[in-house]
Design a protein around this motif. Sequence first.
Motif, short mmCIF file in Angstrom:
data_model
loop_
_atom_site.label_atom_id
_atom_site.label_comp_id
_atom_site.label_asym_id
_atom_site.label_seq_id
_atom_site.Cartn_x
_atom_site.Cartn_y
_atom_site.Cartn_z
N HIS A 41 24.37 38.41 -2.99
CA HIS A 41 24.70 37.26 -2.16
C HIS A 41 24.82 37.57 -0.67
N ASN A 42 25.13 38.83 -0.34
CA ASN A 42 25.24 39.19 1.08
C ASN A 42 24.23 40.25 1.50
N ARG A 43 23.32 40.60 0.58
CA ARG A 43 22.25 41.55 0.86
C ARG A 43 22.76 42.90 1.37
N GLU A 44 23.84 43.36 0.79
CA GLU A 44 24.42 44.65 1.18
C GLU A 44 23.81 45.74 0.30
N TYR A 45 22.51 45.97 0.50
CA TYR A 45 21.75 46.89 -0.35
C TYR A 45 22.20 48.34 -0.22
N TYR A 46 22.84 48.67 0.87
CA TYR A 46 23.31 50.04 1.07
C TYR A 46 24.28 50.48 -0.02
N ALA A 99 17.96 58.32 -8.35
CA ALA A 99 18.96 58.26 -9.43
C ALA A 99 20.11 57.34 -9.06
N MET A 100 20.54 57.37 -7.81
CA MET A 100 21.60 56.47 -7.35
C MET A 100 21.20 55.02 -7.55
N PHE A 101 19.97 54.71 -7.15
CA PHE A 101 19.48 53.34 -7.23
C PHE A 101 19.21 52.90 -8.66
N LEU A 102 18.45 53.70 -9.40
CA LEU A 102 18.03 53.31 -10.74
C LEU A 102 19.19 53.26 -11.73
N SER A 103 20.17 54.15 -11.57
CA SER A 103 21.30 54.15 -12.50
C SER A 103 22.21 52.94 -12.29
N SER A 104 22.01 52.21 -11.18
CA SER A 104 22.83 51.03 -10.89
C SER A 104 22.14 49.71 -11.24
N LEU A 105 20.87 49.78 -11.62
CA LEU A 105 20.11 48.55 -11.82
C LEU A 105 20.65 47.70 -12.98
N ILE A 106 21.00 48.34 -14.09
CA ILE A 106 21.51 47.56 -15.23
C ILE A 106 22.79 46.84 -14.84
N SER A 107 23.69 47.54 -14.16
CA SER A 107 24.93 46.91 -13.71
C SER A 107 24.63 45.77 -12.75
N PHE A 108 23.64 45.96 -11.89
CA PHE A 108 23.30 44.90 -10.93
C PHE A 108 22.88 43.63 -11.66
N PHE A 109 21.97 43.75 -12.60
CA PHE A 109 21.48 42.56 -13.30
C PHE A 109 22.53 41.96 -14.23
N ARG A 110 23.43 42.79 -14.73
CA ARG A 110 24.49 42.28 -15.59
C ARG A 110 25.55 41.51 -14.82
N TYR A 111 25.87 42.01 -13.63
CA TYR A 111 27.07 41.52 -12.94
C TYR A 111 26.79 40.94 -11.55
N LYS A 112 25.52 40.61 -11.25
CA LYS A 112 25.19 40.14 -9.91
C LYS A 112 25.86 38.83 -9.52
N ASP A 113 26.38 38.10 -10.50
CA ASP A 113 27.08 36.86 -10.20
C ASP A 113 28.57 36.93 -10.53
N ASN A 114 29.05 38.16 -10.71
CA ASN A 114 30.47 38.38 -11.00
C ASN A 114 31.13 39.03 -9.79
N PRO A 115 31.91 38.27 -9.01
CA PRO A 115 32.52 38.82 -7.79
C PRO A 115 33.61 39.85 -8.05
N ASN A 116 34.03 39.99 -9.30
CA ASN A 116 35.13 40.91 -9.62
C ASN A 116 34.66 42.29 -10.08
N TYR A 117 33.36 42.43 -10.35
CA TYR A 117 32.88 43.72 -10.85
C TYR A 117 32.76 44.73 -9.73
N ARG A 118 33.25 45.94 -9.99
CA ARG A 118 33.15 47.05 -9.05
C ARG A 118 32.80 48.33 -9.81
N SER A 119 32.06 49.22 -9.17
CA SER A 119 31.83 50.54 -9.75
C SER A 119 31.60 51.55 -8.63
N LEU A 120 31.79 52.81 -8.96
CA LEU A 120 31.63 53.87 -7.97
C LEU A 120 31.50 55.21 -8.68
#
Length: 207
Positions: A41-46, A99-120
């Motif tokens: 939603h804010n295009r914070e791709y970094y 690896a940083m990018f690809l390992s986050s893709l599943i989480s992105f598509f799962r939670y892209k509309d969930n403002p409460n999801y966080r990971s690190l």
Amino acid sequence: MEPQIYSTYILLGIMIVMSLIGFNNRDFMEKYLFSPYEVKHNREYYRFITHAFLHGDFGHLLFNGITLFYFGKYFEYYLYNFYSPLTGEIVFWAFVVAAMFLSSLISFFRYKDNPNYRSLGLSGVTSAILFAMIMLNPGMEIMFIFIPIPIKAWVFGPVYLAFEIYSDRNRKTNIAHDAHISGAVFGIIFILITNIEQVIFAFQNLL
């Protein structure tokens, strides 16, 4: 004479510094952790990259730090020798960023509309490096602090993946098991594409 490698230690240093800052500065952590909602939603791709350098606590940091220290330098040695000193270092960093990018893709598509999801955390990268090394040397022994018994890599790999898949399907914690799985798969595919001959030779030696 061992080749002079630095990238693993640089990566480790950045991870430690950013994690320590995050421990003491919640705003800093919130700005750079992985939030699929903010990415979409804010295009914070970094955040696909910066989240990997942050960790939730010292235990999390210690585990990923130890894994990176022991396996990262050997993976870097492999790339150094397989390509060339300069090309090997470039490939190492390209592998890490991918690896940083690809390992986050599943989480992105799962939670892209969930403002409460966080990971690190660097777990997606360490999983990728670990499984790349397992493919290259399935006969090596792996031992962790909480498992003080050496386990052959060819045994550890399937058991680890089975555990992560089970844990992801029966989610009871905030651990991003999907990142561990995606990272591991990326590490496996990378080695199969770049040096399947070494993989075949290594597994033939197990028989």
